[in-house]
Design a protein around this motif. Sequence first.
Motif, PDB file in Angstrom:
ATOM      1  N   SER A 160       0.973  -1.208  -0.050  1.00  0.00           N
ATOM      2  CA  SER A 160      -0.072  -0.452   0.354  1.00  0.00           C
ATOM      3  C   SER A 160       1.029   1.522   0.232  1.00  0.00           C
ATOM      4  O   SER A 160       0.198   2.554  -0.014  1.00  0.00           O
ATOM      5  N   SER A 161       2.031   1.042  -0.135  1.00  0.00           N
ATOM      6  CA  SER A 161       3.175   2.668   0.320  1.00  0.00           C
ATOM      7  C   SER A 161       4.239   2.494  -0.622  1.00  0.00           C
ATOM      8  O   SER A 161       4.880   0.865  -0.662  1.00  0.00           O
ATOM      9  N   PRO A 162       4.190   3.447  -1.569  1.00  0.00           N
ATOM     10  CA  PRO A 162       5.942   3.387  -1.809  1.00  0.00           C
ATOM     11  C   PRO A 162       7.205   2.622  -1.523  1.00  0.00           C
ATOM     12  O   PRO A 162       8.272   1.829  -2.163  1.00  0.00           O
ATOM     13  N   PHE A 163       7.074   3.203  -0.448  1.00  0.00           N
ATOM     14  CA  PHE A 163       7.955   2.714   1.207  1.00  0.00           C
ATOM     15  C   PHE A 163       7.950   1.109   1.688  1.00  0.00           C
ATOM     16  O   PHE A 163       9.229   0.724   2.000  1.00  0.00           O
ATOM     17  N   ASP A 164       7.065   0.054   1.239  1.00  0.00           N
ATOM     18  CA  ASP A 164       6.559  -1.137   1.472  1.00  0.00           C
ATOM     19  C   ASP A 164       7.410  -2.137   0.340  1.00  0.00           C
ATOM     20  O   ASP A 164       7.419  -2.198  -0.970  1.00  0.00           O
ATOM     21  N   SER A 165       7.740  -2.961   0.424  1.00  0.00           N
ATOM     22  CA  SER A 165       7.871  -4.441  -0.495  1.00  0.00           C
ATOM     23  C   SER A 165       7.899  -5.505  -0.125  1.00  0.00           C
ATOM     24  O   SER A 165       7.789  -6.261   1.245  1.00  0.00           O
ATOM     25  N   GLU A 166       6.960  -6.170  -1.209  1.00  0.00           N
ATOM     26  CA  GLU A 166       7.187  -7.809  -0.493  1.00  0.00           C
ATOM     27  C   GLU A 166       8.496  -8.763  -0.035  1.00  0.00           C
ATOM     28  O   GLU A 166       8.299  -9.316   1.059  1.00  0.00           O
ATOM     29  N   GLU A 167       9.838  -7.837  -0.301  1.00  0.00           N
ATOM     30  CA  GLU A 167      10.665  -8.492   0.519  1.00  0.00           C
ATOM     31  C   GLU A 167      10.887  -8.577   1.951  1.00  0.00           C
ATOM     32  O   GLU A 167      10.882  -9.114   2.610  1.00  0.00           O
ATOM     33  N   THR A 168      10.757  -6.874   2.487  1.00  0.00           N
ATOM     34  CA  THR A 168      10.376  -6.050   3.252  1.00  0.00           C
ATOM     35  C   THR A 168       9.489  -6.599   4.163  1.00  0.00           C
ATOM     36  O   THR A 168       9.401  -7.688   5.461  1.00  0.00           O
ATOM     37  N   LEU A 169       8.232  -7.547   4.303  1.00  0.00           N
ATOM     38  CA  LEU A 169       7.203  -8.011   4.713  1.00  0.00           C
ATOM     39  C   LEU A 169       7.618  -9.312   4.933  1.00  0.00           C
ATOM     40  O   LEU A 169       7.030  -9.971   6.003  1.00  0.00           O
ATOM     41  N   THR A 170       8.392 -10.191   3.887  1.00  0.00           N
ATOM     42  CA  THR A 170       8.347 -11.477   3.925  1.00  0.00           C
ATOM     43  C   THR A 170       9.444 -11.662   5.121  1.00  0.00           C
ATOM     44  O   THR A 170       9.478 -12.612   6.282  1.00  0.00           O
ATOM     45  N   LEU A 171      10.905 -10.982   5.298  1.00  0.00           N
ATOM     46  CA  LEU A 171      11.213 -11.424   5.849  1.00  0.00           C
ATOM     47  C   LEU A 171      11.375 -10.968   7.642  1.00  0.00           C
ATOM     48  O   LEU A 171      11.930 -11.266   8.149  1.00  0.00           O
ATOM     49  N   GLU A 172       9.967 -10.176   7.931  1.00  0.00           N
ATOM     50  CA  GLU A 172       9.752  -9.959   9.295  1.00  0.00           C
ATOM     51  C   GLU A 172       8.807 -11.024   9.400  1.00  0.00           C
ATOM     52  O   GLU A 172       9.636 -11.102  10.885  1.00  0.00           O
ATOM     53  N   LYS A 173       8.836 -12.145   8.732  1.00  0.00           N
ATOM     54  CA  LYS A 173       8.034 -13.559   9.151  1.00  0.00           C
ATOM     55  C   LYS A 173       9.325 -13.935   9.621  1.00  0.00           C
ATOM     56  O   LYS A 173       8.964 -15.329   9.803  1.00  0.00           O
ATOM     57  N   ARG A 174      10.757 -13.728   9.069  1.00  0.00           N
ATOM     58  CA  ARG A 174      11.883 -14.461   9.148  1.00  0.00           C
ATOM     59  C   ARG A 174      12.324 -14.446  10.920  1.00  0.00           C
ATOM     60  O   ARG A 174      12.423 -13.851  11.212  1.00  0.00           O
ATOM     61  N   PRO A 175      12.843 -16.345  10.879  1.00  0.00           N
ATOM     62  CA  PRO A 175      14.553 -15.817  12.422  1.00  0.00           C
ATOM     63  C   PRO A 175      15.161 -15.087  12.310  1.00  0.00           C
ATOM     64  O   PRO A 175      15.795 -14.585  11.368  1.00  0.00           O
ATOM     65  N   GLU A 176      15.589 -13.784  13.474  1.00  0.00           N
ATOM     66  CA  GLU A 176      17.002 -13.567  13.187  1.00  0.00           C
ATOM     67  C   GLU A 176      18.244 -14.221  12.819  1.00  0.00           C
ATOM     68  O   GLU A 176      18.184 -14.864  13.812  1.00  0.00           O
ATOM     69  N   PHE A 177      18.698 -13.901  12.110  1.00  0.00           N
ATOM     70  CA  PHE A 177      20.082 -14.064  12.448  1.00  0.00           C
ATOM     71  C   PHE A 177      21.296 -13.330  12.807  1.00  0.00           C
ATOM     72  O   PHE A 177      21.143 -12.423  11.891  1.00  0.00           O
ATOM     73  N   GLY A 178      22.098 -13.552  13.360  1.00  0.00           N
ATOM     74  CA  GLY A 178      23.756 -12.979  13.515  1.00  0.00           C
ATOM     75  C   GLY A 178      24.743 -12.889  14.092  1.00  0.00           C
ATOM     76  O   GLY A 178      24.980 -14.555  13.819  1.00  0.00           O
ATOM     77  N   ARG A 179      26.229 -12.099  13.890  1.00  0.00           N
ATOM     78  CA  ARG A 179      26.872 -12.890  13.740  1.00  0.00           C
ATOM     79  C   ARG A 179      27.619 -13.146  15.062  1.00  0.00           C
ATOM     80  O   ARG A 179      27.353 -11.372  15.838  1.00  0.00           O
ATOM     81  N   LEU A 180      28.272 -13.292  15.966  1.00  0.00           N
ATOM     82  CA  LEU A 180      29.005 -13.416  17.225  1.00  0.00           C
ATOM     83  C   LEU A 180      29.656 -11.834  17.258  1.00  0.00           C
ATOM     84  O   LEU A 180      29.749 -10.857  18.309  1.00  0.00           O
ATOM     85  N   ALA A 181      30.738 -12.227  16.664  1.00  0.00           N
ATOM     86  CA  ALA A 181      31.751 -10.339  16.004  1.00  0.00           C
ATOM     87  C   ALA A 181      30.945  -9.144  15.688  1.00  0.00           C
ATOM     88  O   ALA A 181      30.954  -8.525  14.835  1.00  0.00           O
ATOM     89  N   SER A 182      29.959  -8.789  16.693  1.00  0.00           N
ATOM     90  CA  SER A 182      28.614  -7.507  16.792  1.00  0.00           C
ATOM     91  C   SER A 182      28.559  -7.320  18.018  1.00  0.00           C
ATOM     92  O   SER A 182      28.226  -7.839  18.961  1.00  0.00           O
ATOM     93  N   TRP A 183      27.890  -6.353  17.801  1.00  0.00           N
ATOM     94  CA  TRP A 183      27.766  -5.286  19.587  1.00  0.00           C
ATOM     95  C   TRP A 183      26.818  -6.251  19.574  1.00  0.00           C
ATOM     96  O   TRP A 183      26.125  -6.625  21.209  1.00  0.00           O
ATOM     97  N   ARG A 184      25.820  -6.467  18.653  1.00  0.00           N
ATOM     98  CA  ARG A 184      24.151  -7.264  19.103  1.00  0.00           C
ATOM     99  C   ARG A 184      24.163  -8.638  19.389  1.00  0.00           C
ATOM    100  O   ARG A 184      24.193  -8.873  20.523  1.00  0.00           O
ATOM    101  N   GLY A 185      25.445  -9.315  19.139  1.00  0.00           N
ATOM    102  CA  GLY A 185      25.425 -10.914  18.868  1.00  0.00           C
ATOM    103  C   GLY A 185      26.279 -10.848  20.665  1.00  0.00           C
ATOM    104  O   GLY A 185      26.392 -11.230  21.085  1.00  0.00           O
ATOM    105  N   GLY A 186      26.930  -9.804  20.345  1.00  0.00           N
ATOM    106  CA  GLY A 186      27.632 -10.101  21.872  1.00  0.00           C
ATOM    107  C   GLY A 186      27.121  -9.364  23.415  1.00  0.00           C
ATOM    108  O   GLY A 186      27.076 -10.375  23.846  1.00  0.00           O
TER     109      GLY A 186
END
Length: 543
Positions: free
Chosen positions: A54-80
């Motif tokens: 419904s918006s130029p800023f929305d995308s099918e990829e974004t909506l799909t990713l929001e339903k996926r699990p998060e993965f991250g790296r150990l060598a990052s602030w969030r992972g640490g």
Amino acid sequence: MGITGWFNRQRIRQVAAGADAIPKVLEPIVISLPGSGSTTERSSPLDTPKIELSSPFDSEETLTLEKRPEFGRLASWRGGLILLVTSGSQFLDNVFMTSANVALSSIQEEFDVSSSNLQWMISAYTLAFGGFLLLAGALSDRHGRKNILCFGLFWLSVWTLAIGFGQSFIQLTIFRGLQGVGAAMTVPSAIGIISSYFTGTDRTRALSIYAASGTLGFCAGLIVGGFLTSSLGWRYIFYFIVIITGLLGILGAIVLPRDVHAERTTARMDYFGAILSTAGLILLQFVLSGGGVYGWSQPFIIVLLVLCVALLVGFILLEKYISNPIMPLPLWKIRNFAGLWIAGFTGYGSYQNVIYYIVLMAQQVDGLSAGDTALRFLPMGAIGFVVSLGTGKALEYMNGKYLLLAGMVLTVVAPIPSAITSSPETTFWVNVLPTSLISISAVSLIFVTTSTVILTTVPVQVKSLCGGMLNTAFQIGSGVALAISAAVTEAVDIEKGHGIAQQYATGLWCSAAIGGVGLIIALLAVRRKGINPSDRTGEPVAL
């Protein structure tokens, strides 16, 4: 039926019941184009849900990713920070176990508690901890690991503070049991978060750091408990720790990855199975703890043992025939799962038995104070931390079976130096230190290897449940090992009037025998296939 088939059947049931419904084949996909009043309609041969942009800023990829699990790296602030919260919970669980041990003498003196009743200050915690682990694992997979971990840390904070203000020994015992419930919530959810958020070698390293934090917690508990008890008083142990649990809970609410509904089990909760398993495990822990205190020939111990066996057998039969079990029995058919579980059961049980006897030996045979005992166990913490991290690194290059067998061999060897040299004429450096260093090396190898291998071979939907099952093996193994040692020591030494040094030596020989049984089972029941480094580098399994 294999584990994959079982989970596929559960998925079909959920869809049929309307849970997480999937549109029919060839259902049109309606896409509203931005800036126009028209829509484009097409049919797809795939089971794909409707998506409206419904918006130029929305995308099918974004909506799909929001339903996926998060993965991250150990060598990052969030992972640490995620690793800090999850490993911090493991650290605290071990601090709670050992700090109270050092404070027992002061608590006994303040409340005038008999020696036979004093052990319930420890047993209440382990009873609740071991009994609720399986249920906590199922709740984590069902309601979200982040939710259960943060709630567990909040629960821990409340009852830790309550212990500090306790006015009677009965209050302390009850509060310790409630504290154990909170600890049980943190372990499987933390393991599930680590094994789902990190992938490949990052997951292996994160699990090794998680295990290393447990060995640090063991030694920190001795040190904090020893120094606070001898200076400010035993209550300040709990005043100090509650600050850490509270801060970890707040940090966890901010940084832990969001709970993805697609990862959770959505079938109806197996409440009856949860009641049977929790009641059976708590009774088992109680019987194992109480049998050595009150005597195995006591009628109420025998009755409770029969009742606990009946509850656990009934639980297994129930899980076999219902469609939504809290503990899917096909998990036991996964390659190496049963062998690794038994190895953890015997290895950790032998380790806790060794710790129980060498701490008593340091204080009652060598005559050390609580503070002196804590200082002398510092090398044990350092060695455990190094070996845990080293095991995680070695798993990147070596087959897990070799590291597991190395840990089981050390489990057999560890009690022997103390058992041979147990005597008032020797010192801590001779009759305790060698055994402490070998035993912590053994359990570090076993803990990291079993945790890493098991959690990288099970589906993502049950990682927390499997983490709870593995830690249940550790807790029950500890109770079984202590019960066996207590019974043997009673028959061989206490009834014959032998001194405490001889009693502790007998208990340590029992530890070696338990480790030997685990070594034989690991050798025969754990196969090299499926636990090579190449088998642990993929993405988490999702069905």
